[in-house]
Design an enzyme around this catalytic site. Sequence first.
Site, PDB file in Angstrom:
ATOM      1  N   ARG A  68       0.853  -1.187   0.000  1.00  0.00           N
ATOM      2  CA  ARG A  68       0.000   0.000   0.000  1.00  0.00           C
ATOM      3  C   ARG A  68       0.893   1.243   0.000  1.00  0.00           C
ATOM      4  O   ARG A  68       2.086   1.176   0.324  1.00  0.00           O
ATOM      5  CB  ARG A  68      -0.895   0.021   1.233  1.00  0.00           C
ATOM      6  CG  ARG A  68      -1.861  -1.147   1.352  1.00  0.00           C
ATOM      7  CD  ARG A  68      -2.651  -1.029   2.645  1.00  0.00           C
ATOM      8  NE  ARG A  68      -3.652  -2.085   2.781  1.00  0.00           N
ATOM      9  CZ  ARG A  68      -3.422  -3.272   3.338  1.00  0.00           C
ATOM     10  NH1 ARG A  68      -2.204  -3.556   3.822  1.00  0.00           N
ATOM     11  NH2 ARG A  68      -4.372  -4.177   3.439  1.00  0.00           N
ATOM     12  N   LYS A  94      -3.314  -1.514   8.278  1.00  0.00           N
ATOM     13  CA  LYS A  94      -4.691  -1.992   8.410  1.00  0.00           C
ATOM     14  C   LYS A  94      -4.777  -3.347   9.108  1.00  0.00           C
ATOM     15  O   LYS A  94      -5.566  -4.219   8.742  1.00  0.00           O
ATOM     16  CB  LYS A  94      -5.368  -2.072   7.037  1.00  0.00           C
ATOM     17  CG  LYS A  94      -5.550  -0.720   6.365  1.00  0.00           C
ATOM     18  CD  LYS A  94      -6.416  -0.828   5.131  1.00  0.00           C
ATOM     19  CE  LYS A  94      -6.679   0.539   4.540  1.00  0.00           C
ATOM     20  NZ  LYS A  94      -7.553   0.476   3.347  1.00  0.00           N
ATOM     21  N   HIS A 157      -2.414   2.305  -5.311  1.00  0.00           N
ATOM     22  CA  HIS A 157      -3.044   1.054  -4.888  1.00  0.00           C
ATOM     23  C   HIS A 157      -3.245   0.093  -6.060  1.00  0.00           C
ATOM     24  O   HIS A 157      -3.412  -1.117  -5.852  1.00  0.00           O
ATOM     25  CB  HIS A 157      -4.388   1.331  -4.204  1.00  0.00           C
ATOM     26  CG  HIS A 157      -4.777   0.295  -3.199  1.00  0.00           C
ATOM     27  ND1 HIS A 157      -4.153   0.160  -1.975  1.00  0.00           N
ATOM     28  CD2 HIS A 157      -5.712  -0.684  -3.241  1.00  0.00           C
ATOM     29  CE1 HIS A 157      -4.692  -0.839  -1.311  1.00  0.00           C
ATOM     30  NE2 HIS A 157      -5.647  -1.380  -2.056  1.00  0.00           N
ATOM     31  N   ARG A 160      -0.738  -2.659  -5.910  1.00  0.00           N
ATOM     32  CA  ARG A 160      -1.082  -3.756  -4.990  1.00  0.00           C
ATOM     33  C   ARG A 160      -2.055  -4.716  -5.668  1.00  0.00           C
ATOM     34  O   ARG A 160      -1.882  -5.945  -5.600  1.00  0.00           O
ATOM     35  CB  ARG A 160      -1.681  -3.186  -3.705  1.00  0.00           C
ATOM     36  CG  ARG A 160      -2.155  -4.244  -2.701  1.00  0.00           C
ATOM     37  CD  ARG A 160      -2.504  -3.590  -1.380  1.00  0.00           C
ATOM     38  NE  ARG A 160      -3.228  -4.473  -0.483  1.00  0.00           N
ATOM     39  CZ  ARG A 160      -2.673  -5.389   0.308  1.00  0.00           C
ATOM     40  NH1 ARG A 160      -1.358  -5.569   0.284  1.00  0.00           N
ATOM     41  NH2 ARG A 160      -3.396  -6.140   1.106  1.00  0.00           N
ATOM     42  N   HIS A 183      -3.708 -10.253   3.903  1.00  0.00           N
ATOM     43  CA  HIS A 183      -5.128 -10.143   4.223  1.00  0.00           C
ATOM     44  C   HIS A 183      -5.473 -10.992   5.442  1.00  0.00           C
ATOM     45  O   HIS A 183      -5.085 -12.165   5.512  1.00  0.00           O
ATOM     46  CB  HIS A 183      -5.987 -10.630   3.047  1.00  0.00           C
ATOM     47  CG  HIS A 183      -5.994  -9.696   1.885  1.00  0.00           C
ATOM     48  ND1 HIS A 183      -6.183 -10.122   0.583  1.00  0.00           N
ATOM     49  CD2 HIS A 183      -5.839  -8.347   1.812  1.00  0.00           C
ATOM     50  CE1 HIS A 183      -6.142  -9.074  -0.227  1.00  0.00           C
ATOM     51  NE2 HIS A 183      -5.942  -7.999   0.493  1.00  0.00           N
ATOM     52  N   TYR A 192      -9.253 -11.819  -6.661  1.00  0.00           N
ATOM     53  CA  TYR A 192      -8.156 -11.980  -7.620  1.00  0.00           C
ATOM     54  C   TYR A 192      -8.284 -13.295  -8.382  1.00  0.00           C
ATOM     55  O   TYR A 192      -8.063 -13.340  -9.592  1.00  0.00           O
ATOM     56  CB  TYR A 192      -6.807 -11.903  -6.902  1.00  0.00           C
ATOM     57  CG  TYR A 192      -6.578 -10.581  -6.221  1.00  0.00           C
ATOM     58  CD1 TYR A 192      -6.501  -9.394  -6.954  1.00  0.00           C
ATOM     59  CD2 TYR A 192      -6.460 -10.492  -4.833  1.00  0.00           C
ATOM     60  CE1 TYR A 192      -6.306  -8.180  -6.328  1.00  0.00           C
ATOM     61  CE2 TYR A 192      -6.265  -9.277  -4.202  1.00  0.00           C
ATOM     62  CZ  TYR A 192      -6.189  -8.129  -4.950  1.00  0.00           C
ATOM     63  OH  TYR A 192      -6.010  -6.918  -4.325  1.00  0.00           O
TER      64      TYR A 192
END
Length: 205
Positions: A68, A94, A157, A160, A183, A192
């Site tokens: 990010r 995050k 982004h 990413r 994640h 994805y």
Amino acid sequence: MLMVPNLRVIEPNNIYRKVPTRRPNGAMRTREYLTPAEVEKLIAAAKLGRHGQRDATLILVAFRHGLRAVEIADLEWSQVEWGRNPALHVRRAKNGKPAVHPIRGDELRMLRELQRNTTGAFVFETERGGPFTADAVNRLVKTIGARAKLPFRVHAHMLRHACGYALANAGHDTRLIQDWLGHRAIQHTARYTELSPTRFKDVWR
């Protein structure tokens, strides 16, 4: 006798206006990721800038490791392991899961050259020798995207997302991509593999 003036009803003339809402990114752009070929165009365009070596390295590292903007800005040399098995110790924003990623040869050479030209703790330094902000990273990537003459506006982004789609198209399973991108929840990773053009290639074999 007290006289009361005639009263009349006045219609209210208030106009209630809705506050305009920002359109979602998907409605403003045809897609939210870059292809590997477009990433190569960005790297080539980055090399033409005033700080070409730094900017090209930033694009490559962000793409390879799915970083990010804030993770690019906060990246420090202490996270780079230079030994026999070079690796990047990725700290995720995050509340993402940290990971240790291998560094490939071309990326390692670019990082070594960049380190010779920096003096501080951060991998990517501004002209004043300080770290980038996430907003500054986004502005830089947008500028490079315009220089590369891509047919849409580019933001950091997208690198990413480009990483996630490239891994999915290479046939890697969802769990591996989840761990690579950091994640916590696998549903963020599933998009994805769901949109991968190679997902159904062997269905009729």
